[in-house]
Write an enzyme that holds these catalytic residues in place. Structure first.
Site, PDB file in Angstrom:
ATOM      1  N   THR A 207     -28.274  18.386 -13.350  1.00  0.00           N
ATOM      2  CA  THR A 207     -28.696  19.601 -12.655  1.00  0.00           C
ATOM      3  C   THR A 207     -29.067  19.319 -11.201  1.00  0.00           C
ATOM      4  O   THR A 207     -29.482  18.215 -10.845  1.00  0.00           O
ATOM      5  CB  THR A 207     -29.917  20.242 -13.351  1.00  0.00           C
ATOM      6  OG1 THR A 207     -30.989  19.293 -13.394  1.00  0.00           O
ATOM      7  CG2 THR A 207     -29.563  20.693 -14.747  1.00  0.00           C
ATOM      8  N   ASN A 209     -31.718  20.207  -8.540  1.00  0.00           N
ATOM      9  CA  ASN A 209     -33.112  20.658  -8.510  1.00  0.00           C
ATOM     10  C   ASN A 209     -33.382  21.282  -7.147  1.00  0.00           C
ATOM     11  O   ASN A 209     -33.333  20.606  -6.119  1.00  0.00           O
ATOM     12  CB  ASN A 209     -34.025  19.446  -8.749  1.00  0.00           C
ATOM     13  CG  ASN A 209     -35.443  19.851  -9.106  1.00  0.00           C
ATOM     14  OD1 ASN A 209     -35.970  20.808  -8.558  1.00  0.00           O
ATOM     15  ND2 ASN A 209     -36.053  19.111 -10.000  1.00  0.00           N
ATOM     16  N   GLU A 256     -33.683  24.588 -11.660  1.00  0.00           N
ATOM     17  CA  GLU A 256     -32.607  23.606 -11.817  1.00  0.00           C
ATOM     18  C   GLU A 256     -31.318  24.310 -12.218  1.00  0.00           C
ATOM     19  O   GLU A 256     -31.327  25.193 -13.084  1.00  0.00           O
ATOM     20  CB  GLU A 256     -32.974  22.576 -12.879  1.00  0.00           C
ATOM     21  CG  GLU A 256     -34.219  21.765 -12.548  1.00  0.00           C
ATOM     22  CD  GLU A 256     -34.577  20.815 -13.672  1.00  0.00           C
ATOM     23  OE1 GLU A 256     -33.916  19.767 -13.800  1.00  0.00           O
ATOM     24  OE2 GLU A 256     -35.501  21.137 -14.449  1.00  0.00           O
TER      25      GLU A 256
END
Length: 312
Positions: A207, A209, A256
């Site tokens: 992911t 962030n 995220e």
């Protein structure tokens, strides 16, 4: 569109048609006012100008309200760019500015600084110290200083049936589709990609962030959302989790995003991410395996939603 930092920085040879407001969200109601402004200016050979304020007046006068905004000031400017307005004046809202009388505001700002020849305003607009003046006072000032006031009627405003407050409430409830309908464009979160805990990679869901610097920016209800972002000129879809990641012992709220079909290092990249639809609440699962199964289901839902609504 020319941008001016405060009324003192404004400079135009021509007279103006002006509208006034915070324009948080630049929603359907705002767009109607701005369209009227642009058309009126063109019809009367005037420059069109929006006078907006930052910080939001409530953030200065009612600090305890904890007001969060739909747009950062940069996002607001970006959206106003596409409206066809000639000038955007972002005037700093301070306690000192709030103490200006209605006369001082009209004479010193609208007339002397902005060269207003037409002022387009909602029927319920209030201004001046303690917001004591209304549109009838503005019309009287118009007769005194030689500008016309064009009123946006109650019927016109209520026909749109939208307000920044309604949009904020929809986002707090996670009803992003409703908010987007009010806005007539997707709600966005803008920030820089920073290193997180790196747990997503362990689940095969790496992911990005998002670090959002502006603490006044409204963050919607925790949960999982289908999202879209333009990265290096291409649209990428994905799913965003807003929350604390309770299954893996998280405590602080994070934003995220797992982008589909994107293999690229996004660290330090500034992204603007559009929220399209909410999938579900964030929840604490019994195990990482259960979380992974749920994320795969989220991905399947997201891809089907994208095929159904954004097929090229």
């Amino acid at each position: 569109m020319k941008e001016h930092q405060g009324a003192n920085a404004f400079n135009s040879e021509r007279q103006t048609a002006v509208t006034i407001g915070t324009f948080d969200g630049v929603h359907a109601g705002h767009q109607k006012i701005i369209e009227r402004l642009v058309n009126t200016a063109k019809a009367n050979n005037l420059e069109s100008a929006i006078l907006t304020f930052f910080p939001h007046p409530r953030m200065v006068l009612q600090k305890e309200s904890g007001l969060k905004l739909i747009n950062t000031i940069a996002e607001r400017k970006q959206m106003l760019e596409s409206t066809g307005v000639d000038h955007l004046i972002v005037h700093p809202f301070t306690h000192q500015f709030s103490r200006l009388s209605a006369l001082e505001f009209v004479r010193d700002i609208l007339v002397n600084k902005l060269k207003a020849k037409k002022v387009i305003i909602g029927y319920d607009h209030r201004f001046g110290r303690n917001r004591t003046a209304d549109i009838n006072n503005l019309k009287e000032f118009g007769e005194q200083f030689g500008f016309e006031v064009e009123e946006i009627s109650k019927q016109e405003v209520e026909a749109v049936a939208v307000s920044s407050t309604k949009i904020r409430n929809a986002l707090y409830e996670g009803r992003v589709e409703k908010a987007n309908n009010y806005l007539q464009h997707p709600f966005t979160l803008t920030g820089t990609v920073v290193k997180g805990r790196g747990l997503g990679k362990e689940f095969n869901f790496p992911t990005a962030n998002l670090d959002i610097k502006e603490d006044y920016k409204l963050i919607p209800k925790n949960g999982v959302y289908v999202v879209r972002s333009q990265i290096d000129g291409r649209n990428f879809f994905g799913m965003m989790n807003i929350g604390t990641n309770p299954t893996v012992g998280g405590e602080d709220q994070t934003v995220e995003t797992y982008f589909f079909d994107l293999e690229q290092d996004l660290y330090d990249k500034k992204l603007q991410i559009e929220l399209l639809v909410r999938i579900r609440d964030e929840k604490k699962f019994d195990s990482v395996e259960s979380l992974t199964i749920a994320m795969k289901q989220d991905q399947a839902f997201s891809r089907q939603y994208i095929r159904d609504n954004y097929a090229e």
